[in-house]
Write an enzyme that holds these catalytic residues in place. Structure first.
Site, PDB file in Angstrom:
ATOM      1  N   LYS A  98     -10.112   0.424  -2.227  1.00  0.00           N
ATOM      2  CA  LYS A  98     -10.006   0.144  -0.799  1.00  0.00           C
ATOM      3  C   LYS A  98     -10.396   1.391  -0.018  1.00  0.00           C
ATOM      4  O   LYS A  98      -9.870   2.478  -0.271  1.00  0.00           O
ATOM      5  CB  LYS A  98      -8.581  -0.279  -0.435  1.00  0.00           C
ATOM      6  CG  LYS A  98      -8.374  -0.512   1.076  1.00  0.00           C
ATOM      7  CD  LYS A  98      -6.980  -1.021   1.379  1.00  0.00           C
ATOM      8  CE  LYS A  98      -6.714  -1.080   2.884  1.00  0.00           C
ATOM      9  NZ  LYS A  98      -5.363  -1.598   3.193  1.00  0.00           N
ATOM     10  N   LYS A 113      -6.795   3.495  -3.133  1.00  0.00           N
ATOM     11  CA  LYS A 113      -7.173   3.456  -1.712  1.00  0.00           C
ATOM     12  C   LYS A 113      -7.379   4.876  -1.216  1.00  0.00           C
ATOM     13  O   LYS A 113      -6.588   5.768  -1.533  1.00  0.00           O
ATOM     14  CB  LYS A 113      -6.065   2.746  -0.928  1.00  0.00           C
ATOM     15  CG  LYS A 113      -6.212   2.760   0.583  1.00  0.00           C
ATOM     16  CD  LYS A 113      -5.055   2.008   1.225  1.00  0.00           C
ATOM     17  CE  LYS A 113      -5.001   2.193   2.737  1.00  0.00           C
ATOM     18  NZ  LYS A 113      -3.852   1.483   3.342  1.00  0.00           N
ATOM     19  N   ASP A 166       0.871  -1.181   0.000  1.00  0.00           N
ATOM     20  CA  ASP A 166       0.000   0.000   0.000  1.00  0.00           C
ATOM     21  C   ASP A 166       0.905   1.228   0.000  1.00  0.00           C
ATOM     22  O   ASP A 166       1.483   1.577   1.024  1.00  0.00           O
ATOM     23  CB  ASP A 166      -0.893   0.021   1.248  1.00  0.00           C
ATOM     24  CG  ASP A 166      -1.949  -1.076   1.268  1.00  0.00           C
ATOM     25  OD1 ASP A 166      -1.698  -2.159   0.694  1.00  0.00           O
ATOM     26  OD2 ASP A 166      -3.022  -0.853   1.863  1.00  0.00           O
TER      27      ASP A 166
END
Length: 233
Positions: free
Chosen positions: A190, A160, A97
């Site tokens: 996300k 995300k 991430d």
């Protein structure tokens, strides 16, 4: 208010969750407890800081390991983010991430944002998963769209919403919906940052999120409607 689908019980929502511990003061014992709780809850993964690797997982654990990169500011050179990501994969991570350079996005330098993401993508080729944290609360809608397009062009698997550390805030249903409309079937979304209740989780999934970043997973899942109950969220 959103009515919870019968399919979204605690077990199904748990499979959307990256069970997360990114506090600077986290210890090895804390991460060991995180892993044990993730296995008990049935979450998809754990998400930890890179210095906590490698993790010791039971041989029969169906649990992915996600690691943050360039976290939380994103103000790291692309080559440093790429090296950090590659090391994390070498130490057992399945997913990365990464945080974009939010200032570059605010300045309209979306080619630089794309190059930053592409550097990390090149360092961790598929099937390793790359999620791109855009810090949506700090961006305008137009900037969110442009950054999501840059992420897809660079080969990201997910966009995300948030680190959960930015003062502008975390995930919103509006941002998740806009991100999903932008990436379509080219990437997944996300939702992370402020997803604290079962109602929050259902709302984010209904808006298009397929993964959730949650630190308080046990408390969130305890708010699920018992099977057979109506319940509204």
């Amino acid at each position: 208010m959103t009515t919870a689908s019968p399919a979204l019980d605690a077990a199904s929502v748990a499979r959307h969750i990256d069970h997360t511990l990114l506090k600077p003061e986290a210890t090895t014992a804390d991460v060991t407890a995180l892993v044990a709780e993730a296995i008990e809850l049935g979450t998809y993964s754990v998400c930890v800081s890179p210095s906590m690797l490698p993790l010791s997982l039971p041989a029969d654990a169906h649990l992915k390991v996600a690691v943050v990169c360039g976290f939380p500011s994103g103000k790291h050179h692309g080559s440093i983010k790429a090296a950090e990501a590659a090391l994390a994969i070498a130490q057992g991570a399945d997913e990365i991430d990464m945080v974009i350079d939010i200032g570059a996005a605010k300045a309209g330098r979306f080619e630089d944002v794309q190059a930053d993401i592409a550097a990390v993508r090149a360092s961790i080729p598929a099937p390793h998963v790359l999620k791109v944290i855009i810090e949506s609360a700090a961006l305008t809608d137009a900037e969110i769209v442009a950054v999501c397009e840059a992420a897809v062009a660079a080969g990201a698997d997910f966009v995300k919403t948030s680190t959960g550390f930015h003062p502008a805030g975390g995930a919103t249903v509006h941002a998740v919906r806009l991100m999903k409309q932008t990436v379509g079937d080219r990437a997944q979304v996300k939702a992370s940052g402020g997803v604290r209740s079962f109602a929050d989780a259902v709302a984010m999934i209904d808006a298009g999120a397929t993964r959730l970043g949650v630190s308080g997973s046990a408390a969130l899942l305890s708010g699920a409607t018992p099977a057979g109950s109506a319940g509204s969220y």
